[in-house]
Write an enzyme that holds these catalytic residues in place. Structure first.
Site, PDB file in Angstrom:
ATOM      1  N   MET F   1       0.795  -1.222   0.000  1.00 60.73           N
ATOM      2  CA  MET F   1       0.000   0.000   0.000  1.00 60.73           C
ATOM      3  C   MET F   1       0.829   1.276   0.000  1.00 60.73           C
ATOM      4  O   MET F   1       0.395   2.285   0.517  1.00 60.73           O
ATOM      5  CB  MET F   1      -1.002  -0.011   1.139  1.00 60.73           C
ATOM      6  CG  MET F   1      -0.539   0.382   2.509  1.00 60.73           C
ATOM      7  SD  MET F   1       0.276  -0.852   3.485  1.00 60.73           S
ATOM      8  CE  MET F   1       1.989  -0.485   3.101  1.00 60.73           C
ATOM      9  N   PRO F   2       2.023   1.240  -0.607  1.00 60.14           N
ATOM     10  CA  PRO F   2       2.770   2.505  -0.689  1.00 60.14           C
ATOM     11  C   PRO F   2       2.014   3.504  -1.556  1.00 60.14           C
ATOM     12  O   PRO F   2       1.174   3.124  -2.376  1.00 60.14           O
ATOM     13  CB  PRO F   2       4.077   2.106  -1.376  1.00 60.14           C
ATOM     14  CG  PRO F   2       4.156   0.625  -1.270  1.00 60.14           C
ATOM     15  CD  PRO F   2       2.753   0.129  -1.246  1.00 60.14           C
ATOM     16  N   TYR F   3       2.341   4.759  -1.330  1.00 59.46           N
ATOM     17  CA  TYR F   3       1.704   5.847  -2.070  1.00 59.46           C
ATOM     18  C   TYR F   3       2.810   6.699  -2.688  1.00 59.46           C
ATOM     19  O   TYR F   3       3.726   7.129  -1.979  1.00 59.46           O
ATOM     20  CB  TYR F   3       0.858   6.674  -1.098  1.00 59.46           C
ATOM     21  CG  TYR F   3       0.388   7.993  -1.641  1.00 59.46           C
ATOM     22  CD1 TYR F   3      -0.760   8.052  -2.433  1.00 59.46           C
ATOM     23  CD2 TYR F   3       1.073   9.168  -1.387  1.00 59.46           C
ATOM     24  CE1 TYR F   3      -1.207   9.269  -2.942  1.00 59.46           C
ATOM     25  CE2 TYR F   3       0.630  10.385  -1.888  1.00 59.46           C
ATOM     26  CZ  TYR F   3      -0.505  10.426  -2.666  1.00 59.46           C
ATOM     27  OH  TYR F   3      -0.942  11.623  -3.174  1.00 59.46           O
TER      28      TYR F   3
END
Lengths: 69, 69, 69, 69, 69, 69
Positions: F1-3
């Protein structure tokens, strides 16, 4: 209700409280003088970023500082 | 895949884990109920900002707190 | 003075004004109910992002939508 | 002068300096190779977010990790 | 290499180019004068947000403007 | 879930869809290869900023482009 976010590297222990006050005051005045924005609702957030987490020119600021840049 | 970022001041030791869970749950529900967004891919990031790094009305929140605001 | 930023894809002409009002009202209530934050100074900014500018799983949302995702 | 911001969870003590260097180098190269952007003025900021402050699917990453996700 | 982001509502057709220049110049000077930051690598990004996408006090700026606020 | 958020100037009509796909693919791979992050939940948002709204060195990119910079 303008919103200003300032990101700078955290160096030598970080910004002093006086420096933070100057940034908040200065950014709020800038919005008021340039655009007539209401200072009462102007938000300013200062993010101090570790030099290991800030890159420029493909390298960490930590490394640039070692070379005196 | 909506993205929500919540910035609040860090006071009295910061948010509890329960408060953070409520924020994440609440923001995710809001996107689902209002726009039908899939909760499984909704990202919520909470930034707790030191009151010295957060300005409103041209002054630091730290100073406002001293006056009881 | 909390700050909330909501980023969603812009689809079918974008959000309606009613949807935007629900997001602003809902996020402001969430901060008030969870943390006791003053609604009067809570800022909410909604960014509607073109599906060509939003990626998930290594591909553009535009492509995912074509496959019904 | 492109600007890249990478937000990841802070786990097991956080990213190593080598990992940060790889992210900065990789993001800068990506912008140069894809768009011909000047690496000298490309800024990359890495935010490491506590797993208690990062939510996905309506719950904190901290909870997901406990279930092995 | 400081980074400044200014978000204001887009009203009456948006900011003029002169206003944008004043914001960029003013923010860059503020960082130089307060912290000694190098103006050559200071980045300023101005986001003009539709009044329908900007909320304060639980309502859209569009509605506040109708009431003369 | 990196952004990942990428901000670049919008020039000559903006990025092509192929360029956007390369940025999304490249950023997602970078996070996977460097940190072992799951590509399925990696979010990438590309902001194309008007050259009148992007400043460097105290002036608008629009002006720098006129001088061939």
């Amino acid at each position: 209700m303008p919103y200003v976010n300032i990101k700078v590297t955290k160096e030598n222990g970080g910004l002093t409280k006086e420096e933070k006050e100057s940034l908040v005051k200065g950014a709020t005045s800038l919005l008021q003088e340039t655009l007539g924005k209401n200072p009462a609702s102007t938000v300013v957030i200062i993010d101090e970023i570790d030099t290991d987490n800030y890159g420029l020119g493909g390298e960490l600021i930590t490394e640039r500082r070692k070379r005196g840049q």
